[in-house]
Design a protein around this motif. Structure first.
Motif, PDB file in Angstrom:
ATOM      1  N   ALA A 299       0.793  -1.274   0.055  1.00 28.17           N
ATOM      2  CA  ALA A 299      -0.034   0.067   0.026  1.00 28.17           C
ATOM      3  C   ALA A 299       0.850   1.360   0.010  1.00 28.17           C
ATOM      4  N   ARG A 300       1.842   1.294   0.834  1.00 30.40           N
ATOM      5  CA  ARG A 300       2.872   2.414   0.816  1.00 30.40           C
ATOM      6  C   ARG A 300       3.362   2.691  -0.588  1.00 30.40           C
ATOM      7  N   ALA A 301       3.899   1.425  -1.178  1.00 35.22           N
ATOM      8  CA  ALA A 301       4.605   1.695  -2.434  1.00 35.22           C
ATOM      9  C   ALA A 301       3.626   2.138  -3.527  1.00 35.22           C
ATOM     10  N   ALA A 302       2.229   1.835  -3.470  1.00 37.29           N
ATOM     11  CA  ALA A 302       1.503   2.054  -4.275  1.00 37.29           C
ATOM     12  C   ALA A 302       0.824   3.716  -4.117  1.00 37.29           C
ATOM     13  N   GLY A 303       1.495   4.561  -3.304  1.00 39.48           N
ATOM     14  CA  GLY A 303       1.125   5.670  -3.024  1.00 39.48           C
ATOM     15  C   GLY A 303      -0.153   6.178  -2.074  1.00 39.48           C
ATOM     16  N   TYR A 304      -0.688   4.979  -1.336  1.00 39.10           N
ATOM     17  CA  TYR A 304      -1.990   5.336  -0.613  1.00 39.10           C
ATOM     18  C   TYR A 304      -1.309   5.965   0.761  1.00 39.10           C
ATOM     19  N   HIS A 305      -2.188   6.946   1.311  1.00 42.02           N
ATOM     20  CA  HIS A 305      -2.010   7.481   2.555  1.00 42.02           C
ATOM     21  C   HIS A 305      -2.448   6.885   3.661  1.00 42.02           C
ATOM     22  N   SER A 306      -3.735   6.062   3.552  1.00 44.67           N
ATOM     23  CA  SER A 306      -4.327   5.873   4.733  1.00 44.67           C
ATOM     24  C   SER A 306      -4.607   4.383   4.585  1.00 44.67           C
ATOM     25  N   MET A 307      -4.677   3.303   5.647  1.00 44.06           N
ATOM     26  CA  MET A 307      -5.263   2.075   5.611  1.00 44.06           C
ATOM     27  C   MET A 307      -6.469   1.965   6.663  1.00 44.06           C
ATOM     28  N   VAL A 308      -7.554   1.510   6.343  1.00 47.69           N
ATOM     29  CA  VAL A 308      -8.665   1.339   7.601  1.00 47.69           C
ATOM     30  C   VAL A 308      -9.095  -0.059   7.543  1.00 47.69           C
ATOM     31  N   GLY A 309      -9.622  -0.624   8.625  1.00 50.16           N
ATOM     32  CA  GLY A 309     -10.357  -1.770   8.963  1.00 50.16           C
ATOM     33  C   GLY A 309     -11.336  -1.612   9.912  1.00 50.16           C
TER      34      GLY A 309
ATOM     35  N   GLU B  39      -5.866  -5.741  19.371  1.00 48.40           N
ATOM     36  CA  GLU B  39      -4.566  -5.818  19.885  1.00 48.40           C
ATOM     37  C   GLU B  39      -3.558  -6.001  18.696  1.00 48.40           C
ATOM     38  N   PHE B  40      -3.638  -7.008  17.728  1.00 48.71           N
ATOM     39  CA  PHE B  40      -2.935  -7.369  16.787  1.00 48.71           C
ATOM     40  C   PHE B  40      -2.861  -6.046  15.997  1.00 48.71           C
ATOM     41  N   HIS B  41      -3.840  -5.303  15.650  1.00 48.40           N
ATOM     42  CA  HIS B  41      -3.635  -4.000  14.889  1.00 48.40           C
ATOM     43  C   HIS B  41      -3.016  -2.938  15.726  1.00 48.40           C
ATOM     44  N   ARG B  42      -3.308  -2.740  16.934  1.00 46.68           N
ATOM     45  CA  ARG B  42      -2.693  -1.820  17.620  1.00 46.68           C
ATOM     46  C   ARG B  42      -0.829  -2.140  17.648  1.00 46.68           C
ATOM     47  N   LYS B  43      -0.585  -3.457  17.709  1.00 48.45           N
ATOM     48  CA  LYS B  43       0.734  -3.775  17.488  1.00 48.45           C
ATOM     49  C   LYS B  43       1.301  -3.375  16.274  1.00 48.45           C
ATOM     50  N   LEU B  44       0.628  -3.328  15.257  1.00 53.12           N
ATOM     51  CA  LEU B  44       0.921  -2.917  13.926  1.00 53.12           C
ATOM     52  C   LEU B  44       1.007  -1.337  13.544  1.00 53.12           C
ATOM     53  N   GLY B  45       0.394  -0.671  14.680  1.00 55.44           N
ATOM     54  CA  GLY B  45       0.243   0.864  14.524  1.00 55.44           C
ATOM     55  C   GLY B  45      -0.775   1.443  14.242  1.00 55.44           C
ATOM     56  N   PHE B  46      -1.926   0.659  14.032  1.00 52.07           N
ATOM     57  CA  PHE B  46      -3.169   1.156  13.923  1.00 52.07           C
ATOM     58  C   PHE B  46      -3.861   1.723  15.021  1.00 52.07           C
ATOM     59  N   ARG B  47      -4.737   2.653  14.868  1.00 52.88           N
ATOM     60  CA  ARG B  47      -5.261   3.574  15.897  1.00 52.88           C
ATOM     61  C   ARG B  47      -6.738   3.239  15.792  1.00 52.88           C
ATOM     62  N   GLU B  48      -7.471   3.248  16.913  1.00 53.65           N
ATOM     63  CA  GLU B  48      -8.744   3.116  17.070  1.00 53.65           C
ATOM     64  C   GLU B  48      -9.346   4.639  16.551  1.00 53.65           C
ATOM     65  N   VAL B  49     -10.290   4.640  15.550  1.00 57.15           N
ATOM     66  CA  VAL B  49     -10.517   5.866  15.176  1.00 57.15           C
ATOM     67  C   VAL B  49     -12.284   6.294  15.182  1.00 57.15           C
TER      68      VAL B  49
ATOM     69  N   PHE C 189     -13.565   0.842  13.844  1.00 60.47           N
ATOM     70  CA  PHE C 189     -12.692   1.349  12.713  1.00 60.47           C
ATOM     71  C   PHE C 189     -11.438   1.841  13.327  1.00 60.47           C
ATOM     72  N   VAL C 190     -10.396   1.121  12.704  1.00 61.85           N
ATOM     73  CA  VAL C 190      -8.973   1.174  12.949  1.00 61.85           C
ATOM     74  C   VAL C 190      -8.295   2.090  11.837  1.00 61.85           C
ATOM     75  N   GLN C 191      -7.526   2.739  11.989  1.00 59.57           N
ATOM     76  CA  GLN C 191      -6.515   3.287  10.832  1.00 59.57           C
ATOM     77  C   GLN C 191      -4.950   3.420  10.953  1.00 59.57           C
ATOM     78  N   LEU C 192      -4.547   3.331  10.006  1.00 59.45           N
ATOM     79  CA  LEU C 192      -2.989   3.358  10.021  1.00 59.45           C
ATOM     80  C   LEU C 192      -2.576   4.376   8.936  1.00 59.45           C
ATOM     81  N   LEU C 193      -1.819   5.568   9.186  1.00 53.11           N
ATOM     82  CA  LEU C 193      -1.442   6.533   8.143  1.00 53.11           C
ATOM     83  C   LEU C 193      -0.118   6.150   7.631  1.00 53.11           C
ATOM     84  N   LEU C 194      -0.068   5.736   6.387  1.00 52.40           N
ATOM     85  CA  LEU C 194       1.034   4.940   5.891  1.00 52.40           C
ATOM     86  C   LEU C 194       2.118   5.710   5.697  1.00 52.40           C
ATOM     87  N   ASP C 195       1.872   6.976   5.436  1.00 52.41           N
ATOM     88  CA  ASP C 195       3.410   7.988   5.585  1.00 52.41           C
ATOM     89  C   ASP C 195       3.725   8.333   6.751  1.00 52.41           C
TER      90      ASP C 195
END
Length: 168
Positions: free
Chosen positions: A110-120, A131-141, A159-165
């Motif tokens: 996703a980063r290499a493709a130029g995306y800014h945000s990943m959500v789940g 907890e798995f997503h928190r360890k990857l840097g995702f935040r509850e939003v 919903f959780v979010q990771l800002l890819l940049d």
């Protein structure tokens, strides 16, 4: 134990279907309630591939035991830099690091493709996934109360979010 993460092939669709249908029938990880057919799962695979979205599989000793993918978050143009992901691990292969390996590679793509945000979206009862997503840097939003229903009960979605940049 040999773990390999690779791009999914059409030949992997029956195993992806098996993992997906387990979650549909047994858990609230997936809010679908009717199992998918092989044709539906194949259509899903081709739609993702034709749109240029990755589908990854995790193998243990040559057997597919999990998969992860991302796709369009919402179809409006303003959301074009955000993707929504899912990761599924077969019930007998959890806790072996497959999810982390799949997600690390998916995030890199996703980063290499130029995306800014990943959500789940995660069911609020799935504390392991949160907890798995928190360890990857995702935040509850965000939290949606009683947004879904399955097994005759209302379900809350987080919903959780990771800002890819940002660096993790």
């Amino acid at each position: 134990m040999s773990i390999v993460i690779r791009a999914a092939k059409v030949e992997d669709v029956p195993v992806i279907l098996e993992i997906n249908n387990y979650e549909i029938l047994q858990t609230t990880v997936n809010y679908d309630i009717v199992p998918k057919t092989l044709e539906e799962q194949q259509n899903w695979f081709h739609q993702k591939a034709n749109a240029g979205f990755p589908i990854l599989v995790a193998e243990i000793n040559g057997k597919v035991e999990g998969f992860a993918f991302y796709g369009t978050f919402r179809p409006k143009y303003g959301y074009r830099f955000t993707v929504e992901h899912s990761v599924y691990i077969g019930p007998d292969s959890r806790g072996k690091g497959l999810g982390r390996k799949l997600m690390n590679q998916l995030i890199g793509i996703a980063r290499a493709a130029g995306y800014h945000s990943m959500v789940g979206g995660i069911d609020s009862s799935n504390m392991g996934s949160l907890e798995f997503h928190r360890k990857l840097g995702f935040r509850e939003v965000g939290r949606f109360q009683e947004i879904g229903q399955k097994f005759d009960k209302w379900l809350d979605l987080i919903f959780v979010q990771l800002l890819l940049d940002e660096s993790n």
